[in-house]
Design a protein around this motif. Sequence first.
Motif, short mmCIF file in Angstrom:
data_model
loop_
_atom_site.label_atom_id
_atom_site.label_comp_id
_atom_site.label_asym_id
_atom_site.label_seq_id
_atom_site.Cartn_x
_atom_site.Cartn_y
_atom_site.Cartn_z
N GLU A 212 0.81 -1.22 0.00
CA GLU A 212 0.00 0.00 0.00
C GLU A 212 0.84 1.27 0.00
O GLU A 212 0.33 2.36 -0.18
CB GLU A 212 -0.92 0.03 1.23
CG GLU A 212 -2.00 -1.03 1.21
CD GLU A 212 -2.93 -0.93 2.41
OE1 GLU A 212 -2.56 -0.29 3.43
OE2 GLU A 212 -4.02 -1.50 2.33
N ASN A 213 2.14 1.14 0.20
CA ASN A 213 3.02 2.31 0.33
C ASN A 213 3.58 2.76 -1.01
O ASN A 213 3.98 1.93 -1.84
CB ASN A 213 4.17 2.01 1.29
CG ASN A 213 3.66 1.74 2.69
OD1 ASN A 213 2.79 2.45 3.18
ND2 ASN A 213 4.19 0.72 3.32
N ILE A 214 3.62 4.08 -1.19
CA ILE A 214 4.13 4.67 -2.43
C ILE A 214 5.25 5.64 -2.08
O ILE A 214 5.14 6.43 -1.14
CB ILE A 214 3.02 5.41 -3.17
CG1 ILE A 214 1.91 4.43 -3.59
CG2 ILE A 214 3.57 6.15 -4.39
CD1 ILE A 214 0.70 5.10 -4.18
N THR A 215 6.32 5.59 -2.85
CA THR A 215 7.40 6.58 -2.79
C THR A 215 7.67 7.03 -4.21
O THR A 215 7.24 6.40 -5.17
CB THR A 215 8.69 6.00 -2.17
OG1 THR A 215 9.09 4.86 -2.94
CG2 THR A 215 8.48 5.59 -0.72
N GLY A 216 8.39 8.11 -4.35
CA GLY A 216 8.73 8.57 -5.69
C GLY A 216 9.18 10.01 -5.71
O GLY A 216 9.63 10.55 -4.70
N THR A 217 9.01 10.63 -6.87
CA THR A 217 9.42 12.01 -7.06
C THR A 217 8.34 12.80 -7.80
O THR A 217 7.61 12.25 -8.63
CB THR A 217 10.73 12.13 -7.85
OG1 THR A 217 10.56 11.48 -9.12
CG2 THR A 217 11.90 11.50 -7.11
N SER B 214 6.11 22.64 -11.95
CA SER B 214 6.32 24.09 -11.83
C SER B 214 6.65 24.52 -10.40
O SER B 214 7.21 25.59 -10.20
CB SER B 214 5.07 24.83 -12.33
OG SER B 214 3.95 24.47 -11.56
N LEU B 215 6.33 23.68 -9.41
CA LEU B 215 6.67 24.01 -8.03
C LEU B 215 8.11 23.61 -7.68
O LEU B 215 8.61 23.97 -6.62
CB LEU B 215 5.70 23.31 -7.06
CG LEU B 215 4.22 23.67 -7.21
CD1 LEU B 215 3.37 22.83 -6.27
CD2 LEU B 215 4.01 25.16 -6.96
N GLY B 216 8.76 22.84 -8.54
CA GLY B 216 10.11 22.37 -8.30
C GLY B 216 10.18 20.85 -8.33
O GLY B 216 9.35 20.21 -8.96
N ASP B 217 11.15 20.29 -7.64
CA ASP B 217 11.32 18.85 -7.53
C ASP B 217 11.22 18.48 -6.05
O ASP B 217 11.72 19.21 -5.19
CB ASP B 217 12.69 18.41 -8.04
CG ASP B 217 12.89 18.72 -9.52
OD1 ASP B 217 11.90 18.76 -10.26
OD2 ASP B 217 14.05 18.93 -9.91
N ALA B 218 10.60 17.32 -5.77
CA ALA B 218 10.47 16.90 -4.38
C ALA B 218 10.24 15.41 -4.29
O ALA B 218 9.64 14.81 -5.18
CB ALA B 218 9.31 17.64 -3.72
N PRO B 219 10.70 14.80 -3.18
CA PRO B 219 10.37 13.40 -2.92
C PRO B 219 8.90 13.28 -2.50
O PRO B 219 8.38 14.16 -1.82
CB PRO B 219 11.30 12.99 -1.78
CG PRO B 219 11.74 14.26 -1.16
CD PRO B 219 11.63 15.34 -2.19
N VAL B 220 8.27 12.21 -2.94
CA VAL B 220 6.84 11.97 -2.70
C VAL B 220 6.67 10.74 -1.83
O VAL B 220 7.39 9.76 -2.01
CB VAL B 220 6.10 11.75 -4.04
CG1 VAL B 220 4.65 11.35 -3.83
CG2 VAL B 220 6.19 12.98 -4.92
N THR B 221 5.71 10.79 -0.92
CA THR B 221 5.27 9.60 -0.18
C THR B 221 3.76 9.52 -0.31
O THR B 221 3.09 10.51 -0.61
CB THR B 221 5.66 9.65 1.31
OG1 THR B 221 5.05 10.79 1.91
CG2 THR B 221 7.17 9.70 1.49
N GLY B 222 3.23 8.33 -0.05
CA GLY B 222 1.79 8.19 -0.12
C GLY B 222 1.34 6.76 0.10
O GLY B 222 2.13 5.89 0.47
N THR B 223 0.04 6.57 -0.12
CA THR B 223 -0.56 5.25 0.02
C THR B 223 -1.60 5.03 -1.06
O THR B 223 -2.17 5.98 -1.61
CB THR B 223 -1.26 5.09 1.40
OG1 THR B 223 -2.26 6.12 1.53
CG2 THR B 223 -0.27 5.16 2.54
N LEU B 224 -1.84 3.77 -1.35
CA LEU B 224 -2.96 3.34 -2.19
C LEU B 224 -3.64 2.21 -1.44
O LEU B 224 -3.08 1.13 -1.29
CB LEU B 224 -2.49 2.88 -3.57
CG LEU B 224 -3.63 2.44 -4.49
CD1 LEU B 224 -4.53 3.63 -4.84
CD2 LEU B 224 -3.09 1.80 -5.76
N LYS B 225 -4.83 2.48 -0.94
CA LYS B 225 -5.62 1.49 -0.19
C LYS B 225 -6.84 1.17 -1.02
O LYS B 225 -7.76 1.98 -1.11
CB LYS B 225 -5.98 2.02 1.19
CG LYS B 225 -4.75 2.27 2.04
CD LYS B 225 -5.09 2.78 3.42
CE LYS B 225 -3.80 2.99 4.20
NZ LYS B 225 -4.02 3.39 5.56
N GLY B 226 -6.82 -0.02 -1.65
CA GLY B 226 -7.86 -0.33 -2.63
C GLY B 226 -7.64 0.55 -3.83
O GLY B 226 -6.60 0.48 -4.48
#
Length: 117
Positions: A52-57, A61-73
């Motif tokens: 369920e865990n998501i990471t990425g980039t 236009s706001l810039g660059d940043a590391p991303v975290t998140g979830t997908l539940k269903g």
Amino acid sequence: MKNLIFFLFILVIGTGSLQAQDKIDLTGTWVVDVNTDMGSGAPTFVLKQEGENITGTYTGSLGDAPVTGTLKGDVLHLEFSIQGNKITYDGTATAQEIKGSVDLAGMATGTFQGKRK
């Protein structure tokens, strides 16, 4: 009685197979159209999903940043920070599309819709 037990067994096995096929994996590159009350943009997310865990980039236009998140269903939540401002994307996902609402640190809100690249 044996037929009923056999039928229930097949039903349980079949349901498990269908659920396994319905799992969504968002790993990959996504091009997203964002429309807010402060303007629009087309950022790119490169995501990796493990369970369920998501990471990425995020790159946009706001810039660059590391991303975290979830997908539940099919319920998606992504977040990242730009210069200390928390940006959130909340919505739904299929294997080929993500869509929902975006909150730019309380300064602007809007919608997003993305497709796999």
